[in-house]
Design a protein around this motif. Structure first.
Motif, PDB file in Angstrom:
ATOM      1  N   HIS A  69      -5.919 -40.805 -10.325  1.00 11.51           N
ATOM      2  CA  HIS A  69      -5.444 -39.732 -11.194  1.00 11.51           C
ATOM      3  C   HIS A  69      -6.414 -38.554 -11.069  1.00 11.51           C
ATOM      4  O   HIS A  69      -7.555 -38.709 -10.643  1.00 11.51           O
ATOM      5  CB  HIS A  69      -5.402 -40.195 -12.661  1.00 11.51           C
ATOM      6  CG  HIS A  69      -4.276 -41.125 -12.977  1.00 11.51           C
ATOM      7  ND1 HIS A  69      -2.947 -40.786 -12.839  1.00 11.51           N
ATOM      8  CD2 HIS A  69      -4.289 -42.398 -13.429  1.00 11.51           C
ATOM      9  CE1 HIS A  69      -2.187 -41.800 -13.196  1.00 11.51           C
ATOM     10  NE2 HIS A  69      -2.972 -42.798 -13.555  1.00 11.51           N
ATOM     11  N   MET A  70      -5.986 -37.380 -11.488  1.00 15.14           N
ATOM     12  CA  MET A  70      -6.840 -36.198 -11.391  1.00 15.14           C
ATOM     13  C   MET A  70      -8.147 -36.353 -12.183  1.00 15.14           C
ATOM     14  O   MET A  70      -9.147 -35.756 -11.847  1.00 15.14           O
ATOM     15  CB  MET A  70      -6.096 -34.941 -11.842  1.00 15.14           C
ATOM     16  CG  MET A  70      -5.008 -34.504 -10.872  1.00 15.14           C
ATOM     17  SD  MET A  70      -5.571 -34.326  -9.161  1.00 15.14           S
ATOM     18  CE  MET A  70      -6.581 -32.878  -9.313  1.00 15.14           C
ATOM     19  N   ASN A  71      -8.153 -37.209 -13.196  1.00 15.67           N
ATOM     20  CA  ASN A  71      -9.375 -37.434 -13.974  1.00 15.67           C
ATOM     21  C   ASN A  71     -10.291 -38.472 -13.317  1.00 15.67           C
ATOM     22  O   ASN A  71     -11.327 -38.829 -13.876  1.00 15.67           O
ATOM     23  CB  ASN A  71      -9.031 -37.834 -15.415  1.00 15.67           C
ATOM     24  CG  ASN A  71      -8.320 -39.176 -15.500  1.00 15.67           C
ATOM     25  OD1 ASN A  71      -8.144 -39.882 -14.515  1.00 15.67           O
ATOM     26  ND2 ASN A  71      -7.892 -39.523 -16.708  1.00 15.67           N
ATOM     27  N   GLY A  72      -9.891 -38.988 -12.152  1.00 11.83           N
ATOM     28  CA  GLY A  72     -10.721 -39.934 -11.412  1.00 11.83           C
ATOM     29  C   GLY A  72     -10.466 -41.395 -11.725  1.00 11.83           C
ATOM     30  O   GLY A  72     -11.063 -42.278 -11.125  1.00 11.83           O
ATOM     31  N   LYS A  73      -9.567 -41.655 -12.665  1.00  7.87           N
ATOM     32  CA  LYS A  73      -9.277 -43.048 -13.037  1.00  7.87           C
ATOM     33  C   LYS A  73      -8.225 -43.644 -12.103  1.00  7.87           C
ATOM     34  O   LYS A  73      -7.429 -42.936 -11.506  1.00  7.87           O
ATOM     35  CB  LYS A  73      -8.793 -43.115 -14.484  1.00  7.87           C
ATOM     36  CG  LYS A  73      -9.862 -42.700 -15.492  1.00  7.87           C
ATOM     37  CD  LYS A  73      -9.423 -43.041 -16.892  1.00  7.87           C
ATOM     38  CE  LYS A  73     -10.371 -42.480 -17.925  1.00  7.87           C
ATOM     39  NZ  LYS A  73     -11.634 -43.126 -18.029  1.00  7.87           N
ATOM     40  N   ALA A  74      -8.241 -44.972 -12.004  1.00  2.54           N
ATOM     41  CA  ALA A  74      -7.284 -45.695 -11.167  1.00  2.54           C
ATOM     42  C   ALA A  74      -5.865 -45.458 -11.680  1.00  2.54           C
ATOM     43  O   ALA A  74      -5.639 -45.295 -12.882  1.00  2.54           O
ATOM     44  CB  ALA A  74      -7.604 -47.182 -11.175  1.00  2.54           C
ATOM     45  N   SER A  75      -4.928 -45.454 -10.754  1.00  6.15           N
ATOM     46  CA  SER A  75      -3.514 -45.292 -11.073  1.00  6.15           C
ATOM     47  C   SER A  75      -2.782 -46.574 -10.665  1.00  6.15           C
ATOM     48  O   SER A  75      -3.341 -47.391  -9.932  1.00  6.15           O
ATOM     49  CB  SER A  75      -2.946 -44.103 -10.289  1.00  6.15           C
ATOM     50  OG  SER A  75      -2.932 -44.417  -8.903  1.00  6.15           O
ATOM     51  N   PRO A  76      -1.544 -46.754 -11.109  1.00  3.94           N
ATOM     52  CA  PRO A  76      -0.780 -47.910 -10.631  1.00  3.94           C
ATOM     53  C   PRO A  76      -0.685 -47.927  -9.091  1.00  3.94           C
ATOM     54  O   PRO A  76      -0.780 -48.978  -8.472  1.00  3.94           O
ATOM     55  CB  PRO A  76       0.593 -47.720 -11.275  1.00  3.94           C
ATOM     56  CG  PRO A  76       0.325 -46.935 -12.523  1.00  3.94           C
ATOM     57  CD  PRO A  76      -0.802 -46.005 -12.140  1.00  3.94           C
ATOM     58  N   PHE A  99     -12.968 -47.240   0.715  1.00  5.04           N
ATOM     59  CA  PHE A  99     -11.992 -46.440  -0.023  1.00  5.04           C
ATOM     60  C   PHE A  99     -12.550 -45.035  -0.188  1.00  5.04           C
ATOM     61  O   PHE A  99     -13.732 -44.849  -0.450  1.00  5.04           O
ATOM     62  CB  PHE A  99     -11.705 -47.051  -1.393  1.00  5.04           C
ATOM     63  CG  PHE A  99     -10.933 -48.333  -1.316  1.00  5.04           C
ATOM     64  CD1 PHE A  99      -9.555 -48.321  -1.183  1.00  5.04           C
ATOM     65  CD2 PHE A  99     -11.582 -49.552  -1.347  1.00  5.04           C
ATOM     66  CE1 PHE A  99      -8.834 -49.504  -1.082  1.00  5.04           C
ATOM     67  CE2 PHE A  99     -10.880 -50.739  -1.260  1.00  5.04           C
ATOM     68  CZ  PHE A  99      -9.500 -50.715  -1.125  1.00  5.04           C
ATOM     69  N   LEU A 100     -11.665 -44.049  -0.017  1.00  8.58           N
ATOM     70  CA  LEU A 100     -12.064 -42.655  -0.168  1.00  8.58           C
ATOM     71  C   LEU A 100     -11.056 -41.961  -1.074  1.00  8.58           C
ATOM     72  O   LEU A 100      -9.843 -42.102  -0.891  1.00  8.58           O
ATOM     73  CB  LEU A 100     -12.101 -41.972   1.201  1.00  8.58           C
ATOM     74  CG  LEU A 100     -12.766 -40.608   1.229  1.00  8.58           C
ATOM     75  CD1 LEU A 100     -14.279 -40.759   1.125  1.00  8.58           C
ATOM     76  CD2 LEU A 100     -12.437 -39.886   2.524  1.00  8.58           C
ATOM     77  N   ASP A 101     -11.549 -41.239  -2.033  1.00 12.40           N
ATOM     78  CA  ASP A 101     -10.716 -40.487  -2.971  1.00 12.40           C
ATOM     79  C   ASP A 101      -9.785 -39.570  -2.170  1.00 12.40           C
ATOM     80  O   ASP A 101     -10.235 -38.770  -1.358  1.00 12.40           O
ATOM     81  CB  ASP A 101     -11.629 -39.668  -3.880  1.00 12.40           C
ATOM     82  CG  ASP A 101     -10.880 -38.873  -4.927  1.00 12.40           C
ATOM     83  OD1 ASP A 101      -9.631 -38.843  -4.924  1.00 12.40           O
ATOM     84  OD2 ASP A 101     -11.570 -38.265  -5.764  1.00 12.40           O
ATOM     85  N   GLU A 102      -8.503 -39.729  -2.388  1.00 16.01           N
ATOM     86  CA  GLU A 102      -7.548 -38.913  -1.636  1.00 16.01           C
ATOM     87  C   GLU A 102      -6.819 -37.889  -2.503  1.00 16.01           C
ATOM     88  O   GLU A 102      -5.807 -37.334  -2.084  1.00 16.01           O
ATOM     89  CB  GLU A 102      -6.513 -39.812  -0.945  1.00 16.01           C
ATOM     90  CG  GLU A 102      -5.561 -40.479  -1.894  1.00 16.01           C
ATOM     91  CD  GLU A 102      -4.270 -40.922  -1.229  1.00 16.01           C
ATOM     92  OE1 GLU A 102      -3.258 -40.978  -1.937  1.00 16.01           O
ATOM     93  OE2 GLU A 102      -4.264 -41.190  -0.031  1.00 16.01           O
ATOM     94  N   ARG A 103      -7.351 -37.619  -3.688  1.00 17.91           N
ATOM     95  CA  ARG A 103      -6.688 -36.631  -4.547  1.00 17.91           C
ATOM     96  C   ARG A 103      -6.497 -35.326  -3.785  1.00 17.91           C
ATOM     97  O   ARG A 103      -7.416 -34.855  -3.113  1.00 17.91           O
ATOM     98  CB  ARG A 103      -7.509 -36.376  -5.807  1.00 17.91           C
ATOM     99  CG  ARG A 103      -7.378 -37.468  -6.832  1.00 17.91           C
ATOM    100  CD  ARG A 103      -8.234 -37.218  -8.027  1.00 17.91           C
ATOM    101  NE  ARG A 103      -9.619 -37.531  -7.692  1.00 17.91           N
ATOM    102  CZ  ARG A 103     -10.634 -37.380  -8.525  1.00 17.91           C
ATOM    103  NH1 ARG A 103     -10.451 -36.910  -9.722  1.00 17.91           N
ATOM    104  NH2 ARG A 103     -11.854 -37.698  -8.145  1.00 17.91           N
ATOM    105  N   LEU A 104      -5.318 -34.794  -3.855  1.00 18.35           N
ATOM    106  CA  LEU A 104      -4.929 -33.511  -3.271  1.00 18.35           C
ATOM    107  C   LEU A 104      -4.781 -33.514  -1.742  1.00 18.35           C
ATOM    108  O   LEU A 104      -4.472 -32.481  -1.166  1.00 18.35           O
ATOM    109  CB  LEU A 104      -5.883 -32.382  -3.701  1.00 18.35           C
ATOM    110  CG  LEU A 104      -5.986 -32.158  -5.211  1.00 18.35           C
ATOM    111  CD1 LEU A 104      -6.988 -31.063  -5.514  1.00 18.35           C
ATOM    112  CD2 LEU A 104      -4.627 -31.824  -5.808  1.00 18.35           C
ATOM    113  N   THR A 105      -4.966 -34.649  -1.056  1.00 20.38           N
ATOM    114  CA  THR A 105      -4.812 -34.620   0.406  1.00 20.38           C
ATOM    115  C   THR A 105      -3.356 -34.392   0.810  1.00 20.38           C
ATOM    116  O   THR A 105      -3.099 -33.697   1.788  1.00 20.38           O
ATOM    117  CB  THR A 105      -5.343 -35.896   1.092  1.00 20.38           C
ATOM    118  OG1 THR A 105      -4.709 -37.036   0.521  1.00 20.38           O
ATOM    119  CG2 THR A 105      -6.844 -36.002   0.968  1.00 20.38           C
ATOM    120  N   SER A 106      -2.409 -34.972   0.084  1.00 21.52           N
ATOM    121  CA  SER A 106      -1.000 -34.734   0.427  1.00 21.52           C
ATOM    122  C   SER A 106      -0.640 -33.272   0.198  1.00 21.52           C
ATOM    123  O   SER A 106       0.081 -32.666   0.993  1.00 21.52           O
ATOM    124  CB  SER A 106      -0.074 -35.643  -0.380  1.00 21.52           C
ATOM    125  OG  SER A 106      -0.257 -36.982   0.018  1.00 21.52           O
TER     126      SER A 106
END
Length: 145
Positions: free
Chosen positions: A67-74, A96-103
């Motif tokens: 999630h944008m707040n850095g917490k795990a999502s489903p 594992f690498l944070d992929e927020r905003l890569t798409s």
């Protein structure tokens, strides 16, 4: 420590597709590979096993959709379970690498290339994997984009 032909593979794991990118032998650049269309777990794992063996991959980087707040999502929990199964098949280290905003970044890149939304849809997963991998490679060497 590393064999000169060993590479890193990055995955952008989704419910329908798995974006794939593989590094060059010097671990400097990421190149996208054809997207793996999800079928069933065993077939998906086998396709990735073949790719890893053919490209002499020694490490897997998996995009972690937080999630944008850095917490795990489903979705991040699904990805973690998939990575666990992949590790059983490949017995390779998985990072594992944070992929927020890569798409989103991949969509912007493809739009700048002049592709319409239908064309972009077929490429976004592999471009997202390429971005994940390039971010990882840059972080290892202290380089920044």
């Amino acid at each position: 420590m590393y064999h000169e032909k060993m590479r890193v593979m990055a995955l952008d794991v989704g419910d329908r597709n798995i974006g794939v990118a593989i590094s060059d032998a010097l671990l400097l650049t990421a190149q996208s590979r054809p997207t793996v269309r999800r079928k069933e777990l065993k077939a998906d794992l086998e396709a990735l096993r073949r790719l890893a063996e053919e490209n002499e991959v020694h490490e897997i980087v998996v995009g972690q959709p937080l999630h944008m707040n850095g917490k795990a999502s489903p979705q991040s929990q699904k990805v973690a379970r998939f990575a666990e199964e992949l590790h059983k098949v490949l017995d390779l280290p998985i990072v594992f690498l944070d992929e927020r905003l890569t798409s989103f970044e991949a969509e912007q890149h493809l739009e700048q290339m002049g592709l319409n939304w239908r064309q972009r849809r077929g490429h976004v997963d592999k471009i997202a994997a390429m971005i994940i991998l390039q971010n990882y490679l840059d972080s290892r060497t202290g380089r920044t984009a």
